[in-house]
Design a protein around this motif. Structure first.
Motif, PDB file in Angstrom:
ATOM      1  N   GLY A 180       0.798  -1.219   0.000  1.00  0.00           N
ATOM      2  CA  GLY A 180       0.000   0.000   0.000  1.00  0.00           C
ATOM      3  C   GLY A 180       0.831   1.270   0.000  1.00  0.00           C
ATOM      4  N   GLU A 181       2.153   1.120   0.237  1.00  0.00           N
ATOM      5  CA  GLU A 181       2.998   2.311   0.309  1.00  0.00           C
ATOM      6  C   GLU A 181       3.200   2.987  -1.038  1.00  0.00           C
ATOM      7  OE1 GLU A 181       6.944   1.890   2.044  1.00  0.00           O
ATOM      8  OE2 GLU A 181       6.128   0.277   3.271  1.00  0.00           O
ATOM      9  N   TYR A 182       3.052   2.234  -2.129  1.00  0.00           N
ATOM     10  CA  TYR A 182       3.476   2.769  -3.421  1.00  0.00           C
ATOM     11  C   TYR A 182       2.280   3.130  -4.285  1.00  0.00           C
ATOM     12  CZ  TYR A 182       7.482   0.355  -1.565  1.00  0.00           C
ATOM     13  OH  TYR A 182       8.458  -0.081  -0.744  1.00  0.00           O
ATOM     14  N   ASN A 183       2.354   4.300  -4.886  1.00  0.00           N
ATOM     15  CA  ASN A 183       1.272   4.759  -5.743  1.00  0.00           C
ATOM     16  C   ASN A 183       1.813   5.279  -7.063  1.00  0.00           C
ATOM     17  OD1 ASN A 183      -1.030   4.476  -3.906  1.00  0.00           O
ATOM     18  ND2 ASN A 183       0.108   5.974  -2.699  1.00  0.00           N
ATOM     19  N   LEU A 201       0.930  -9.307  -7.084  1.00  0.00           N
ATOM     20  CA  LEU A 201      -0.522  -9.262  -6.891  1.00  0.00           C
ATOM     21  C   LEU A 201      -0.888  -8.184  -5.875  1.00  0.00           C
ATOM     22  CD1 LEU A 201      -1.407 -13.057  -6.897  1.00  0.00           C
ATOM     23  CD2 LEU A 201      -1.972 -11.374  -8.641  1.00  0.00           C
ATOM     24  N   GLY A 202      -0.075  -8.084  -4.812  1.00  0.00           N
ATOM     25  CA  GLY A 202      -0.339  -7.091  -3.792  1.00  0.00           C
ATOM     26  C   GLY A 202      -0.256  -5.683  -4.346  1.00  0.00           C
ATOM     27  N   LEU A 203       0.753  -5.451  -5.174  1.00  0.00           N
ATOM     28  CA  LEU A 203       0.947  -4.114  -5.727  1.00  0.00           C
ATOM     29  C   LEU A 203      -0.157  -3.742  -6.711  1.00  0.00           C
ATOM     30  CD1 LEU A 203       4.776  -4.319  -6.280  1.00  0.00           C
ATOM     31  CD2 LEU A 203       3.627  -2.665  -4.826  1.00  0.00           C
ATOM     32  N   ALA A 204      -0.698  -4.767  -7.376  1.00  0.00           N
ATOM     33  CA  ALA A 204      -1.685  -4.485  -8.409  1.00  0.00           C
ATOM     34  C   ALA A 204      -3.108  -4.627  -7.875  1.00  0.00           C
ATOM     35  CB  ALA A 204      -1.478  -5.429  -9.592  1.00  0.00           C
ATOM     36  N   ALA A 205      -3.243  -5.053  -6.603  1.00  0.00           N
ATOM     37  CA  ALA A 205      -4.572  -5.409  -6.101  1.00  0.00           C
ATOM     38  C   ALA A 205      -5.528  -4.219  -6.128  1.00  0.00           C
ATOM     39  CB  ALA A 205      -4.455  -5.949  -4.683  1.00  0.00           C
ATOM     40  N   ASP A 206      -5.051  -3.062  -5.691  1.00  0.00           N
ATOM     41  CA  ASP A 206      -5.944  -1.905  -5.590  1.00  0.00           C
ATOM     42  C   ASP A 206      -5.700  -0.987  -6.783  1.00  0.00           C
ATOM     43  OD1 ASP A 206      -7.545   0.120  -4.921  1.00  0.00           O
ATOM     44  OD2 ASP A 206      -6.608   0.570  -2.974  1.00  0.00           O
ATOM     45  N   GLU A 207      -6.681  -0.924  -7.657  1.00  0.00           N
ATOM     46  CA  GLU A 207      -6.490  -0.122  -8.870  1.00  0.00           C
ATOM     47  C   GLU A 207      -6.293   1.341  -8.541  1.00  0.00           C
ATOM     48  OE1 GLU A 207      -9.095  -0.603 -12.335  1.00  0.00           O
ATOM     49  OE2 GLU A 207      -9.250  -2.700 -11.679  1.00  0.00           O
ATOM     50  N   ALA A 208      -6.870   1.773  -7.403  1.00  0.00           N
ATOM     51  CA  ALA A 208      -6.770   3.184  -7.041  1.00  0.00           C
ATOM     52  C   ALA A 208      -5.315   3.598  -6.811  1.00  0.00           C
ATOM     53  CB  ALA A 208      -7.594   3.449  -5.795  1.00  0.00           C
ATOM     54  N   GLN A 209      -4.451   2.628  -6.505  1.00  0.00           N
ATOM     55  CA  GLN A 209      -3.044   2.973  -6.310  1.00  0.00           C
ATOM     56  C   GLN A 209      -2.374   3.368  -7.622  1.00  0.00           C
ATOM     57  OE1 GLN A 209      -2.452  -0.506  -3.200  1.00  0.00           O
ATOM     58  NE2 GLN A 209      -0.496   0.348  -3.814  1.00  0.00           N
TER      59      GLN A 209
END
Lengths: 841, 292
Positions: A180-183, A201-209
């Motif tokens: 969640g740290e990276y946007n 997968l973790g980095l891509a999980a939230d599209e809002a990031q």
């Protein structure tokens, strides 16, 4: 201050914690030593909310701590609570600096430690081992004296580093704590083990990031990851949340950019962060200094262990990832087992014992599981480098069978991609009716399946009463990726067999020993040259994977001379005739070549006149081609140009890796689509080709249709292993397809479609005379919906061209072309100079 | 060449991989058809039929039988093309034979008539046969000349992609036309609502669409845009550019459809005429036997 305990446990991961819990339960005095301020640092460092899996599922958990698949936080909380409840004695923030025996010297037990320096020299230190108890020196200045030491330090402290220019830049990291740290970053994850896949997968999980995540895999397979992770990754890629690049490695890292070697050549991409998860190696120096020997000098080798995990230093036990066992369940079981053993329980069998016992039950002699494992390890050469522990894991995925003399092991043309190892007896390969070639004990067979996935090329029988290990494709790939000596052994055998098959000429394996010692396998990027015109050198190159084109500079232009598929060799001209290289040989796709030392090959040719004769013949044929092109260059320069350009176009369109491809001559194609209709009518009413789509050059059209790649991308990741290569070279999907769509996603040419079989059509004559049914070709969606069996949902399965295998007369598309526009060609037939003569008429 | 670890099925060396249906197997069927014609003409010359050659002589019957059998066999191409049975047959070889043997019918049938033509069902059959053959000749001509043009014109696009491209331009036109005045918007709507391929068979075959609403809308809009310099942010200029692109895409599509129509149109004569021929032939044969 010096503590005295019965057992010191180094590392509080699943293995160490489980060991400490058992020691506490048995009432043994113990100390669990942890270098951080919390238990189980490896899992603690998993990214937040990570789902921790509990594989292998068939294994029973035997530990005083509970474990089941779940979120990282839940697992850690439970372990913390259980450790406190059970009275586990933990020393936090304590790192072990040294472990030294304080007993008497053990006669004859001297450890040699080979230290490699950067300049290539080595230094050997000899250390006299001392008997237990051991003194553990901790970083906080404490000493602990322990009768037995359990090393459970894992390997995470020592990740494998990237070794490309720029790998030391600050945006290259080996750890991802909180995705969640990276946007809004372009992030590349290197490595497709479980850690890499989960990070991606973790980095891509939230599209809002807004992260653009790409995961790089250096091969096409995801052999080292858990199946569930691979599935999730595929699903994410399909949903467009991240990108997967296979057959890609990192070439260079610069601030803001990454340069990759991909299947299609070098590419430079924008990159803000690189997360490298390429596994880890044991912290060898420290482990060796404790008196623990490793199985080999290889960087990835594991400590030498007895079946009860005792290392070469008596009283020091190694368990968990450091012992070569990265799965949590195994670690926990080992912690339990090893403490029971230290406590004097000699009868405890490992938890996977019943599973293995069942596998060995059918063998003729009655031996214990441990004896069988050791027997197989000692008798099958490729397994030699495995520790007893790895042997256990390996055998869980493999089968072992006894054969009577003359029993058939597999038949020619059987589908199958497993590898066989001969633990006892002999295998007979029937190369021609009545002609058998023996393969002796210790060797392997069936390795072709690993490389190409082709059907069995010959019938193999047992030549004597035998015991064979059958290694599944996945287990074999795992073996090769985790055990370099095994990989080298398998590669050497497959190289030897390829050379024997290619050169024939009465060669025996013994003749090739000299050449094989100097042979080297090289990966060649698309577009990279293995030979350049005018260079000196006399090495011979054998194309193992992929394909090459041969070019010659004539009048300042590169003229295409010929196409070389896998299984060909080049370089004999300079070796036999001397002088510099006469042409340039370049890879069309990412390929692998075997480089054979020229001098060694020359010696072999001198000893074997038949081989020299063979090479001379091949050379003469190639010289003819060169001379032909030279002779044509003035009178037919435009023709030669055209030929070169066309060849380039075809190679650019993947013909370089094709074995059989449908081409359409658009001078002749009237667009009647009878090829598509014929295809549909020959295969359950579904067409496997799209005539109109695809690239065209000089009226030569490459429609969207399977090229039957030499190394099918579709085969790379088929869960039921349903994609095979047939006897005529066709790549086909069998009825075990589960419709997952992996092959469709992996195909770079978009030739696989997912569809269900349409309802049966009325016959042709009833259509012609009474208008019944939809007529020839693929029925329309509407007709299919109307005539579907109500209430029955037919599964969508992957369908692709199978070259009309089993249909007399051959490919329907070609037979049904009214004008002769559709042709099927093998590239080596099509891309030859012989055609130039035809065109120039 | 080096050792090929390739498939066991190898094509014969030197086999020319692609020759079209006309050149099939070194003009095999042209040679056979020519031989048939030469033999027919020679026998016509040599055989003395009194009082003169006619369909009713033994020679006429022989030629007629050959002709009928040929016609029936030639008709079977339609079945062969659609029946994807197994076996070593090639539709190209069938087409090749169909073309050359079909042409040889001109000679065989004409000799069968003994040059006795009149206003009757027999001559009707002959005329229909010639119509079928002539339409077939047209087919050979377009098959031989148009495919390359079809391939050049589509520039690696499929028909569906071309239609999608027009639709995409239409959507952009629709959006770009929002700020326009009513009068101008009406012109754009004209282009959007027009069926660009309407205009019947003549338009389809000629590729000319004189009433194309897109062309007229663009011409009309030029009245406003023609005077002012293009500053790049006038919505009318944007519309003009979009209409230009649409026209280009339409032109390509129309050429595509024209070529495809030309490649198919003759079959709309060839096939129905064949069935008419079969009917007339039946009448011809029955009447001949009836009056025998």
């Amino acid at each position: 201050m010096t503590d005295r305990v019965r057992i010191a446990i180094v590392g509080s991961g699943p293995a160490g914690l489980s060991a400490a819990a058992r020691a506490a339960a048995l009432g043994l005095s113990h100390l669990l030593i942890e270098k951080t301020d919390h238990l189980s640092d490896t899992i603690f460092k998993y990214q937040k909310g990570k789902h921790v899996m509990a594989t292998p599922s068939q294994l029973v958990l035997r530990s005083d701590c509970d474990f089941e698949a779940g979120k990282r936080e839940a697992i850690l909380d439970r372990w913390n609570a259980q450790a406190a409840d059970q009275g586990v004695n933990v020393a936090y923030n304590a790192e072990v600096k040294a472990i030294v025996g304080i007993g008497d010297p053990i006669p004859g037990s001297i450890q040699k430690i080979v230290e490699r320096r950067r300049d290539g020299t080595t230094e050997t230190k000899e250390i006299q081992r001392l008997a237990p108890p051991y003194r553990l020196t901790l970083s906080d200045g404490r000493d602990v004296i322990a009768d037995a030491v359990v090393m459970a330090i894992g390997t995470q402290g020592n990740p494998n580093l990237m070794r490309v220019p720029g790998a030391d830049l600050p945006h290259v990291q080996y750890q991802l704590d909180d995705p969640g740290e990276y946007n809004d970053e372009h992030i590349f994850v290197v490595g497709t083990g479980d850690a890499g896949i989960e990070n991606a997968l973790g980095l891509a999980a939230d599209e809002a990031q807004g992260n653009a995540v790409t995961i790089l895999n250096r091969s096409t397979e995801f052999a080292s990851a858990k199946a569930a992770n691979v599935k999730a990754l595929m699903a994410a890629a399909e949903a467009g949340r991240l990108a997967i690049m296979t057959e890609t490695t990192t070439a260079k890292v610069e601030p803001g950019f990454i340069t990759l070697d991909s299947r299609d050549g070098e590419v430079k991409l924008k990159c803000d962060r690189i997360i490298a998860r390429m596994g880890s190696a044991p912290p060898r120096a420290f482990v060796e200094s404790c008196g623990i020997e490793f199985t080999s000098g290889d960087r990835l080798a594991f400590p030498k262990l007895s079946p009860v995990f005792e290392s070469t230093a008596p009283g020091i036990f190694v368990i968990g990832a450091l012992a070569g066992y990265p799965l949590i369940k195994h670690c926990m079981n080992q912690g339990y087992d090893v403490v029971e053993y230290i406590n004097g329980n000699r009868d405890l069998k490992p938890a996977d014992e019943p599973i293995l016992a069942a596998k060995f039950a059918g063998l003729p002699e009655k031996k214990s599981v441990a004896d069988w494992l050791e027997y197989l390890r000692a008798n099958v050469a490729v397994l030699e480098g495995l520790s007893p522990l790895q042997m256990r894991e390996f055998m869980l995925d493999s089968e072992v069978r006894a054969y009577r003399r003359d029993d058939v092991i597999f038949e020619k043309f059987d589908p199958g991609s497993s590898l066989f190892g001969i633990a006892r007896g002999q295998a007979l390969v029937e190369v021609a009716p009545g002609v058998d070639i023996p393969i002796d004990q210790g060797s392997i067979f069936g390795e072709v399946g690993l490389i190409s996935g082709r059907r069995r090329g010959a019938t193999v029988r047992a030549g004597a009463d035998s015991i064979m290990v059958e290694v599944s494709r996945t287990a074999a790939l795992k073996l090769m990726s985790s055990n370099p000596p095994a990989k080298r052994a398998i590669t050497r055998i497959s190289t030897e067999r390829q050379l024997l098959q290619m050169f024939g000429a009465g060669l025996t394996p013994a003749d090739l020993a000299d050449i094989l010692d100097t042979a080297e396998i090289r990966t060649v990027k698309a577009g990279e040259a293995i030979l350049s015109e005018g260079d000196l050198g006399n090495d011979i190159y054998v194309i193992r994977v992929g394909s090459m084109i041969v070019e010659k500079k004539i009048g300042g232009k590169n003229v295409f001379l010929s196409y070389l598929p896998a299984g060909s060799y080049v370089g004999e001209m300079a070796l036999i005739a001397g002088g510099p290289r006469t042409a340039t040989v370049k890879a069309t796709v990412k390929s692998e070549v075997i480089r054979l030392n020229g001098d060694a090959f020359a010696r072999l040719m001198a000893a074997k006149p038949a081989l020299l004769e063979r090479a001379r013949r091949d050379m003469a044929a190639r010289q003819d081609v060169n001379a032909f092109i030279e002779s044509r260059k003035d009178s037919f320069s435009t023709v030669v140009d055209m030929y070169s350009e066309t060849a380039k176009f075809l190679v650019d369109n993947g013909i370089g890796e094709a074995t059989d491809v449908l081409l359409i001559d658009e001078h002749l194609c009237v667009g009647c689509d009878n090829c598509e209709k014929a295809c549909a009518d020959s295969h359950d009413g579904l067409s496997r080709l799209d005539r109109e789509a695809g690239r065209t050059y000089a009226h030569l059209h490459v429609p969207t249709s399977c090229r039957h790649c030499e190394h099918p991308h579709c085969m790379a990741d088929c869960p039921p292993n349903a994609i095979h290569r047939g006897p005529d070279g066709e790549v086909f999907i069998d009825e075990t397809c589960i419709g997952c769509g992996n092959c469709q996603r992996n195909c770079p040419y978009g030739v696989i479609r997912m569809d269900s079989v349409p309802p049966r059509k009325p016959g042709l004559l009833s259509w012609m005379f009474f208008g019944a049914g939809p007529g020839p070709g693929e029925p329309s969606k509407k007709w299919r919906a109307k005539n579907a069996e109500p209430g029955v949902e037919k599964p969508k399965k992957a369908i692709k061209c199978d070259m009309c295998s089993g249909i007399e007369g051959g490919p329907a598309c070609v037979r049904a072309c009214p004008t002769g526009a559709a042709i099927r060609v093998a590239p080596e037939d099509f891309l030859t100079v012989a055609r130039l003569g035809g065109e120039a008429r | 060449m080096a050792a090929g670890a390739a498939s066991p099925i190898r094509r014969a060396k030197g086999e020319v991989l692609h020759d079209g249906f006309l050149r099939h197997a070194g003009f095999r069927w042209l040679k056979i058809a020519t031989l048939i014609c030469v033999l027919s003409i020679a026998s016509y010359m040599l055989v003395d039929v009194t009082p003169r050659h006619n369909g009713g002589s033994w020679y006429g019957y022989a030629m007629g039988t050959i002709g009928v059998l040929l016609i029936l066999w030639l008709t079977l191409l339609g079945l062969r093309k659609r029946a994807m049975t197994r076996g070593r047959w090639s539709l190209k070889a069938w087409t090749s034979a169909h073309v050359y043997l079909g042409l040889s019918l001109i000679v065989i049938a004409t000799l069968h008539t003994g040059f006795q033509l009149g206003w009757n069902v027999h001559t009707l059959a002959y005329a229909l046969m010639m119509l079928v053959i002539l339409s077939g000749l047209f087919g050979i001509a377009v098959y031989a000349t148009l495919p390359a043009a079809l391939s050049n014109n589509r520039a690696e696009m499929t028909q569906v992609q071309m239609l999608d491209a027009v639709r995409a331009i239409d959507r952009q036109l629709h959006d770009a036309a929002q700020p326009l005045t009513h009068e101008q918007a009406a012109l754009v709507r004209q282009s959007l609502e027009d069926d660009p391929f309407g205009g019947g068979l003549i338009a389809r075959l000629s590729g000319r669409y004189p009433r194309c609403a897109t062309a007229r809308a663009q011409a009309a809009l030029r009245r406003w845009t023609g005077e002012t310099p293009d500053t790049g942010n006038d919505p009318l200029e944007r519309i003009d550019a979009l209409l230009e692109r649409k026209q280009a895409m339409l032109a390509r599509l129309r050429r595509h459809l024209k070529l495809k129509a030309l490649l198919e149109i003759w079959l709309y004569v060839h096939v129905p005429a064949t069935f008419a021929l079969l009917a007339a032939l039946t009448a011809h044969v029955v009447s001949v036997f009836f009056y025998w």
